[in-house]
Design an enzyme around this catalytic site. Structure first.
Site, PDB file in Angstrom:
ATOM      1  CD  GLU A  44      -2.877  -0.224  -0.097  1.00 14.80           C
ATOM      2  OE1 GLU A  44      -2.994   0.249  -1.387  1.00 14.80           O
ATOM      3  OE2 GLU A  44      -3.544  -1.518  -0.083  1.00 14.80           O
ATOM      4  CG  ASP A  47       1.314   2.763  -6.555  1.00 14.16           C
ATOM      5  OD1 ASP A  47       1.283   3.424  -5.582  1.00 14.16           O
ATOM      6  OD2 ASP A  47       0.221   2.892  -7.613  1.00 14.16           O
ATOM      7  N   GLY A 139     -11.488   2.601  -2.203  1.00 16.71           N
ATOM      8  CA  GLY A 139     -10.069   1.596  -2.376  1.00 16.71           C
ATOM      9  C   GLY A 139     -10.246   0.868  -3.193  1.00 16.71           C
ATOM     10  CB  SER A 141      -9.023   1.128  -8.483  1.00 17.88           C
ATOM     11  OG  SER A 141      -8.349   1.943  -9.372  1.00 17.88           O
ATOM     12  CB  SER A 142     -14.614   3.600  -8.758  1.00 20.29           C
ATOM     13  OG  SER A 142     -14.272   4.734  -7.870  1.00 20.29           O
ATOM     14  CG  ASP A 186      -5.043   2.130  -8.536  1.00 19.20           C
ATOM     15  OD1 ASP A 186      -4.594   1.306  -7.949  1.00 19.20           O
ATOM     16  OD2 ASP A 186      -5.394   3.237  -7.975  1.00 19.20           O
ATOM     17  CG  ASN A 229     -13.118  12.292  -4.478  1.00 17.13           C
ATOM     18  OD1 ASN A 229     -12.080  12.909  -4.819  1.00 17.13           O
ATOM     19  ND2 ASN A 229     -13.923  11.907  -5.416  1.00 17.13           N
ATOM     20  CE  LYS A 230      -9.165   6.998  -3.263  1.00 16.43           C
ATOM     21  NZ  LYS A 230     -10.124   6.376  -2.534  1.00 16.43           N
TER      22      LYS A 230
HETATM   23  P1  ADP Z   1     -11.476   5.064  -5.900  1.00 17.27           P
HETATM   24  O1  ADP Z   1     -10.884   4.595  -4.579  1.00 17.27           O
HETATM   25  O2  ADP Z   1     -12.862   4.207  -5.960  1.00 17.27           O
HETATM   26  O3  ADP Z   1     -10.519   5.031  -7.004  1.00 17.27           O
HETATM   27  P2  ADP Z   1     -11.560   7.963  -5.993  1.00 17.27           P
HETATM   28  O4  ADP Z   1     -11.612   8.829  -4.848  1.00 17.27           O
HETATM   29  O5  ADP Z   1     -10.362   7.888  -6.549  1.00 17.27           O
HETATM   30  O6  ADP Z   1     -11.826   6.553  -5.559  1.00 17.27           O
HETATM   31  O7  ADP Z   1     -12.349   8.277  -7.181  1.00 17.27           O
HETATM   32  C1  ADP Z   1     -13.954   8.295  -7.092  1.00 17.27           C
HETATM   33  C2  ADP Z   1     -14.398   9.237  -8.235  1.00 17.27           C
HETATM   34  O8  ADP Z   1     -14.600   8.414  -9.395  1.00 17.27           O
HETATM   35  C3  ADP Z   1     -15.865   9.379  -8.001  1.00 17.27           C
HETATM   36  O9  ADP Z   1     -15.849  10.869  -7.080  1.00 17.27           O
HETATM   37  C4  ADP Z   1     -16.544   9.722  -9.298  1.00 17.27           C
HETATM   38  O10 ADP Z   1     -16.144  10.943  -9.802  1.00 17.27           O
HETATM   39  C5  ADP Z   1     -15.777   8.656 -10.038  1.00 17.27           C
HETATM   40  N1  ADP Z   1     -16.512   7.356 -10.353  1.00 17.27           N
HETATM   41  C6  ADP Z   1     -16.642   6.120  -9.702  1.00 17.27           C
HETATM   42  N2  ADP Z   1     -17.363   5.382 -10.119  1.00 17.27           N
HETATM   43  C7  ADP Z   1     -18.155   5.795 -11.062  1.00 17.27           C
HETATM   44  C8  ADP Z   1     -19.244   5.765 -11.760  1.00 17.27           C
HETATM   45  N3  ADP Z   1     -19.814   4.570 -11.790  1.00 17.27           N
HETATM   46  N4  ADP Z   1     -19.588   6.719 -12.727  1.00 17.27           N
HETATM   47  C9  ADP Z   1     -19.033   7.941 -12.885  1.00 17.27           C
HETATM   48  N5  ADP Z   1     -18.154   8.188 -12.064  1.00 17.27           N
HETATM   49  C10 ADP Z   1     -17.567   7.254 -11.156  1.00 17.27           C
HETATM   50 MG    MG Z   2      -8.989   6.287  -7.246  1.00 18.69          MG
END
Ligand code: ADP
Ligand code: MG
Length: 454
Positions: A44, A47, A139, A141-142, A186, A229-230
């Site tokens: 963690e 990277d 966490g 990685s959306s 990621d 939100n990062k």
């Molecule tokens: P993570 O740990 O999931 O990467 P981040 O804080 O880096 O979280 O990013 C989250 C952001 O990614 C959300 O606030 C949104 O803007 C975007 N996001 C995530 N999922 C979706 C989705 N299904 N549709 C549109 N935007 C998304």
């Molecule tokens: Mg992220």
């Protein structure tokens, strides 16, 4: 292992997205892109320091349906109403507002990355509906799944092709436009993942090695239900900055030209030292008390202005104190745990599960105490997971909220899920409502792909 394949078997989620797309845009999509989220098993916050990490892609993903047209516009919509429609001209300069990280800016990161890589002056017009099943800001990685999805959508729509490694590197670079100084894990796992195996991701050069996980254990993800939100906060970049400063201070302490060093791994390489020796160097050269700006400037012989411009990011200009000893100690220790984890998986000793669990537990303790990227909810959740039968449990992803990953002996999984459900989720109505998408077993899936409508 081509990135493009025909969409063959029917799938409910694809069909539903197709319907939404047709209702929204009045035409059918011509292709889809699926980009998975990931769970980092160990490694963690290292990277971006140049060290290898050990994630696997998960079933939850960002899925996009796309049609290409001559509208001269990129039109974006989302199946989740909290993410608003967006439209931009294909000939406009792509602008990404890092002070206001809305969802479409993540998408535009991917578009811009591909546009720049090929020097495309006029992008193809396209309509796109996005559907996500990765819990956001948790966490898994959306954000990178969305950026990688957009990058691959843009490649396909503009009929450009490149290797998985090349597109992974482009997406790692272009997500920086959102302002978070990530290290590339990621986006790399999103493209380089393969079904049935975790991966050791190495950087410079980027490559992904198979890591066979023990048969006797499963990995369970549990979300503490606190989002972080990062890009909208500076927690993440503060750690990046502290590591960068620690790099300079260690380089300087060993008489190196510190201006050449940006990552902790570079100092190790230059000194030809082991990770153990790097840990000793940290003990010897960096004090435990936080450093002030004045002290750092004095040691490095730089001005306050140089300090702000060269070492800090836009969103960390307010910082006054830097815990260099603790952050560097976490990074070198965690880098060693990753290599140890991989070697246990490779050699499969009789007590592998015990050994891997212990490494995961040490990782969590280091994240909590040295890197200070946990939070009370995550600590409580990890404790509950261990009490419920996990052999190892740790926060995963950047932390400060989001998910834990636990390694559970296969025969104990049902008991484990029920015990965690009872102890963490069902006692709180908000958590109880989120339980289904917050507590699940994960298996390694394949990387991002284009699904072509025949
Ligand atoms: P993570 O740990 O999931 O990467 P981040 O804080 O880096 O979280 O990013 C989250 C952001 O990614 C959300 O606030 C949104 O803007 C975007 N996001 C995530 N999922 C979706 C989705 N299904 N549709 C549109 N935007 C998304
Ligand atoms: Mg992220």
């Amino acid at each position: 292992d081509s990135i493009r394949c025909p969409k063959t078997f029917p799938e409910e989620r694809l069909e539903a997205l197709k319907d939404t797309f047709e209702r929204k845009f009045g035409v059918s999509p011509i292709f889809y892109v699926r980009a998975p989220g990931r769970v980092n098993l160990i490694g963690e916050h290292i990277d971006y320091c140049g060290y290898s990490v050990l994630p696997m892609a998960i079933e939850q993903s960002i899925l996009a349906a796309v049609s290409v047209n001559s509208s001269g516009q990129i039109r974006l919509a989302n199946t989740d109403a909290q993410y608003q429609d967006y439209m931009v001209s294909c000939s406009a300069d792509i602008f990404i507002d890092r002070n206001n990280p809305k969802w479409h800016y993540y998408f535009l990161c991917g578009v811009k990355g591909v546009q720049e890589a090929f020097g495309i002056t006029e992008l193809a017009g396209m309509s796109c509906v996005v559907d996500g099943t990765i819990p956001p800001s948790s966490g898994l990685s959306s954000s990178s799944a969305l950026v990688c999805c957009a990058g691959l959508v843009t490649l396909e729509a503009n009929q450009k092709y490149m290797t998985k490694v090349a597109i992974a590197e482009i997406c790692a670079k272009c997500e920086l436009y959102i302002g978070t100084e990530g290290g590339g894990m990621d986006q790399s796992i999103c493209f380089l993942a393969e079904a049935g195996t975790a991966k050791l991701i190495e950087f410079q050069p980027l490559r992904a090695l198979d890591v066979k996980l023990p048969n006797g254990a499963v990995f369970v993800i549990s979300n503490c239900c606190l989002e972080m939100n990062k890009a909208a906060s500076s927690y993440f970049n503060i750690r990046v900055v502290e590591c960068r400063i620690a790099t300079k201070m260690l380089a300087k302490a060993r008489g190196l030209d510190f201006s050449r060093f940006l990552k902790l791994a570079q100092v190790q390489t230059e000194l030809k030292a082991s990770l153990k020796e790097m840990l000793l160097l940290v003990e010897e050269m960096l004090h435990v008390e936080p450093y002030s700006r004045e002290e750092i400037c004095k040691v490095l012989g730089i001005t306050m202005e140089q300090f702000s411009a060269d070492l800090l990011s836009d969103n960390t200009q307010h910082l006054t104190q830097f815990k260099l000893h603790q952050r560097a100690k976490h990074v070198y220790g965690e880098a060693a745990r990753v290599l140890h984890f991989k070697s246990v998986c490779d050699s499969e000793p009789a007590d592998s599960i015990q050994l891997l669990g212990e490494l995961m537990n040490q990782s969590h303790i280091s994240c909590r105490d040295l890197y200070e990227c946990s939070c009370p909810q995550l600590d409580q959740l990890v404790e509950i997971c261990l009490k419920s039968g996990a052999v190892g449990s740790r926060l995963t992803g950047a932390g400060w909220g989001g998910c834990a990953v636990s390694m559970v002996p296969r025969e104990r999984v049902e008991y484990f899920l029920q015990a965690v459900r009872d102890a963490y989720y069902l006692c709180d109505p908000l958590r109880a409502a989120m339980e289904k998408q917050s507590l699940f077993v994960s298996k390694p899936v394949g990387g991002a792909a284009v699904l072509l409508e025949h």
